[in-house]
Design a protein around this motif. Sequence first.
Motif, PDB file in Angstrom:
ATOM      1  N   TYR A   1      20.368  64.724  59.254  1.00 56.23           N
ATOM      2  CA  TYR A   1      19.576  63.614  59.774  1.00 56.23           C
ATOM      3  C   TYR A   1      20.194  62.272  59.370  1.00 56.23           C
ATOM      4  CZ  TYR A   1      15.496  60.760  60.911  1.00 56.23           C
ATOM      5  OH  TYR A   1      14.666  59.813  61.454  1.00 56.23           O
ATOM      6  N   ALA A   2      20.599  62.167  58.110  1.00 58.68           N
ATOM      7  CA  ALA A   2      21.185  60.918  57.629  1.00 58.68           C
ATOM      8  C   ALA A   2      22.481  60.599  58.360  1.00 58.68           C
ATOM      9  CB  ALA A   2      21.434  61.010  56.124  1.00 58.68           C
ATOM     10  N   GLU A   3      23.289  61.624  58.621  1.00 56.00           N
ATOM     11  CA  GLU A   3      24.544  61.401  59.332  1.00 56.00           C
ATOM     12  C   GLU A   3      24.289  60.959  60.772  1.00 56.00           C
ATOM     13  OE1 GLU A   3      28.761  63.723  60.292  1.00 56.00           O
ATOM     14  OE2 GLU A   3      27.030  64.831  59.512  1.00 56.00           O
ATOM     15  N   GLU A   4      23.333  61.613  61.419  1.00 55.49           N
ATOM     16  CA  GLU A   4      23.026  61.281  62.811  1.00 55.49           C
ATOM     17  C   GLU A   4      22.475  59.867  62.960  1.00 55.49           C
ATOM     18  OE1 GLU A   4      20.332  64.320  63.936  1.00 55.49           O
ATOM     19  OE2 GLU A   4      21.858  65.911  64.014  1.00 55.49           O
ATOM     20  N   HIS A   5      21.735  59.404  61.945  1.00 53.92           N
ATOM     21  CA  HIS A   5      21.080  58.100  62.030  1.00 53.92           C
ATOM     22  C   HIS A   5      21.793  57.033  61.199  1.00 53.92           C
ATOM     23  CE1 HIS A   5      17.955  60.862  63.440  1.00 53.92           C
ATOM     24  NE2 HIS A   5      17.396  59.821  64.026  1.00 53.92           N
TER      25      HIS A   5
END
Length: 449
Positions: A253-257
């Motif tokens: 999630y952190a990478e995507e956002h």
Amino acid sequence: MLDIEKDNKKGHLYLEVYDYYKNLILEGKLASGSKMPSLRKCSQELKLSRTTIENAYLQLAADGYIIAKAQSGYYVTDIAAHRHPDAKKIQETAPHYRFDFASSGVDRESFRFDLWSRYIKSALRQDERMLTYGEAQGELDFRETLAVYIRERRNILCSPDDIVVGASVQSLLQLLCPLIKSLYPEHRHQTDEMPTVSFPTPSFVQGSTVFQDFGFDVRYRNKDSDVIYVAPAHMTKWGEIMPVSRRLELLRYAEEHDSLVIEDDFENEFVYLQKPTPSLFGLSGGNGVVYIGSFSRLLLPSIRISFMVLPAPLLNAYKKKADCYNQTASKAEQIALCQFIRDGHLAAQTRKLKRLYSVKLKELLHAVREVFGKNSRIQIGSAGTSLALTLSVTPGEALKKQARVKGLRLQILRETDQDVTVLLSCSSMPAEDFVPACQVLKEAADSLM
């Protein structure tokens, strides 16, 4: 005269000597400028070892009560004259607690003061090195040792140059916040918006305060934030651990956002009921994660050494300003801890503490069930040194007040219209006090029903 056997105190002997002389100085019974008894004379009078007396004197000197003069001995400072006039009054009116379930300190028997004292003395003997200021990023040999230590313990692959040392997690965050803001992607917000940071719960007061001071919008349990601050081994006060599946989900999630994750590895060493889970930093390969560690729980709260491992973008930003920062951690303590780790004592200390706190937590659980019944509402995790107990009383402040009157210090974790949940820590309380402390808590709760 101090009588150790008569007083029969539970604390370390040198602390008793320290308190004895500190009180004499503050009460004016040892005047400013007067000479302290020699180590040999004091040792003979108190029937204690010279090492014990020396440790007490060193602590008195460190706290400003006495000063050493070369080839002469120790002399009382004028600290009592500069004491605030209300200090004595405040000290006298402070409540005295027989039992303390709210303490986050360490067990009195968990640390070898004599061993640590030898390493500190060895560090102080490095005369030439002690004449200079410490490296802004931390002592190089200490960072080299840290890099090996966290690779072996947490599978974190980094170089000594990736590590920044500081006196506390809070002081490291004060370095980190402006670095994050300097790299903050402009397309993520309008010019009048504040960058956002999410914490697991409002209990992360020290961390959230720093971020607020630097203009961040603080949120809780909200992954849709620019910075996600997590403590995977301390998700709740009673030691719930973030499972691997959730860790991987968070990293995706952190990478995507395009969010930054700050991993505070607090209390990871105290995992009892399951195997330690891999660090977020290790799972991510160091991309988009800042790893923060500290030694206060493994050693002593008064030994203030923490560190962070920075990913490349933040490290590059730090390097540009590194010369503008002062090192906040004690140089002597860094040198001492470096050799302490190399000689295997930190690993031995970790094993000792895991055994100690694992046993104490089980004994506390048994005491709670003995006093409150087998069906009492208890929450306990796989790590940490605390458990949560929910009592069918309200309000929380009334319970704290009743407990305080009876000599028990409490921490309220949460409360509803029907009940109050208190956090019971086993870390600094002797195991033999668990049952009587629980009995006092039950009496306080019963008085509100």
